[in-house]
Scaffold this motif. Structure first.
Motif, short mmCIF file in Angstrom:
data_model
loop_
_atom_site.label_atom_id
_atom_site.label_comp_id
_atom_site.label_asym_id
_atom_site.label_seq_id
_atom_site.Cartn_x
_atom_site.Cartn_y
_atom_site.Cartn_z
N GLY A 64 -10.88 33.16 -5.28
CA GLY A 64 -11.05 34.26 -5.05
C GLY A 64 -9.96 35.24 -5.62
O GLY A 64 -9.53 35.23 -6.91
N ILE A 65 -9.28 36.41 -5.06
CA ILE A 65 -8.35 37.33 -5.65
C ILE A 65 -7.32 36.81 -5.76
O ILE A 65 -6.48 36.23 -4.85
CB ILE A 65 -8.45 38.45 -4.56
CG1 ILE A 65 -9.85 39.54 -4.65
CG2 ILE A 65 -7.30 39.55 -5.25
CD1 ILE A 65 -9.96 40.54 -3.66
N VAL A 66 -6.48 36.79 -7.07
CA VAL A 66 -5.36 36.15 -7.38
C VAL A 66 -4.49 37.30 -8.00
O VAL A 66 -3.20 36.93 -8.39
CB VAL A 66 -5.34 34.92 -8.29
CG1 VAL A 66 -6.21 33.83 -7.73
CG2 VAL A 66 -6.02 35.09 -9.77
N GLY A 67 -4.88 38.42 -7.99
CA GLY A 67 -4.17 39.56 -8.77
C GLY A 67 -4.74 40.86 -8.60
O GLY A 67 -6.19 41.03 -7.98
N ILE A 68 -4.11 41.90 -8.45
CA ILE A 68 -4.45 43.23 -8.49
C ILE A 68 -3.73 44.21 -9.30
O ILE A 68 -2.48 43.98 -9.47
CB ILE A 68 -4.22 43.84 -6.98
CG1 ILE A 68 -2.78 43.90 -6.30
CG2 ILE A 68 -5.23 43.13 -5.84
CD1 ILE A 68 -2.61 44.57 -4.93
N ALA A 69 -4.25 45.23 -9.54
CA ALA A 69 -3.73 46.46 -10.34
C ALA A 69 -4.10 47.68 -9.69
O ALA A 69 -5.47 47.94 -9.37
CB ALA A 69 -4.04 46.56 -11.64
N VAL A 70 -3.21 48.42 -8.71
CA VAL A 70 -3.46 49.64 -8.08
C VAL A 70 -3.14 50.80 -8.92
O VAL A 70 -2.01 50.88 -9.18
CB VAL A 70 -3.02 49.54 -6.64
CG1 VAL A 70 -3.32 50.89 -5.86
CG2 VAL A 70 -3.30 48.53 -5.91
N PHE A 71 -3.99 51.69 -9.23
CA PHE A 71 -3.38 52.98 -9.79
C PHE A 71 -4.32 54.32 -9.31
O PHE A 71 -5.09 53.93 -8.80
CB PHE A 71 -3.85 52.45 -11.31
CG PHE A 71 -5.44 52.35 -11.72
CD1 PHE A 71 -6.16 53.45 -12.12
CD2 PHE A 71 -6.06 51.07 -11.45
CE1 PHE A 71 -7.37 53.46 -12.23
CE2 PHE A 71 -7.26 51.13 -11.90
CZ PHE A 71 -8.17 52.08 -12.19
N PHE A 72 -3.71 55.42 -9.98
CA PHE A 72 -4.49 56.51 -9.79
C PHE A 72 -4.13 57.48 -11.01
O PHE A 72 -3.42 57.13 -11.68
CB PHE A 72 -3.89 57.12 -8.37
CG PHE A 72 -2.35 57.29 -8.45
CD1 PHE A 72 -1.68 58.39 -9.11
CD2 PHE A 72 -1.56 56.34 -7.86
CE1 PHE A 72 -0.28 58.56 -9.00
CE2 PHE A 72 -0.14 56.51 -7.80
CZ PHE A 72 0.61 57.79 -8.54
N GLN A 73 -5.13 58.47 -11.09
CA GLN A 73 -5.00 59.45 -12.08
C GLN A 73 -3.60 60.04 -12.08
O GLN A 73 -3.44 60.81 -11.17
CB GLN A 73 -5.94 60.20 -12.62
CG GLN A 73 -5.97 61.02 -13.60
CD GLN A 73 -7.16 61.71 -13.85
OE1 GLN A 73 -8.28 61.69 -13.02
NE2 GLN A 73 -7.18 63.02 -14.89
#
Length: 164
Positions: A64-73
């Protein structure tokens, strides 16, 4: 898992539990577990209803999910163009050190290029030597002359009370 076997995709509402788990693991890594206030409801509202941030998830086969990148402009007045501000990057320990982090950053750089964004910015804790070394290896410029500031809590409330 290495960078060539990593699977990246934009998160959906169904990923909220996995995203929240990654946020909690990042907070534990940064010795700030008690500071996490995010809930599934808040992530749904701010990420999917208000669209204040986007998330790319990294998946491993059978894990399943093993990493994330959360971003915005964000926006640069100097360049007159948009950019990406990477709020959080986290990859589970077993998936680090084999190219997956580089592949995820390359994926984010590709999003920037596709959208015409000319910069990818983020902050890193000054004690986080493994991450600082990684960022240097991918060619990131350390911006030591800039001092990060934050106004929150009582100080934010007090200043907001002065608004006319």
């Amino acid at each position: 898992m290495n960078g060539t076997t990593a699977h990246f995709r934009f998160a959906t509402k169904g990923d909220i539990p996995g995203i929240l788990e990654m946020i909690r693991r990042l907070a534990a890594y940064e010795h700030a577990e008690d500071e996490v206030r995010a809930t599934p409801e808040l992530l749904d509202e701010w990420m999917f209803e208000r669209r204040a941030a986007e998330t790319v998830v990294m998946e491993a086969p059978d894990a399943g999910i093993v990493g994330i990148a959360v971003f915005f402009q964000n926006f640069s007045t100097w360049t007159g163009t948009g950019g990406m501000y990477l709020e959080d990057l986290y990859i589970d320990e077993p998936y680090r050190g084999n190219g997956a982090g580089r592949a995820l950053m390359a994926h984010l750089a590709g999003i920037c290029k596709k959208r015409g964004w000319v910069r990818l910015d983020w902050s890193c804790l000054d004690w986080n030597e493994p991450s600082l070394g990684f960022y240097q290896r991918i060619g990131a410029a350390r911006m030591d002359e800039w001092v990060h500031h934050r106004l929150s809590g009582d100080a934010l409330e007090a200043l907001a009370a002065e608004a006319v």
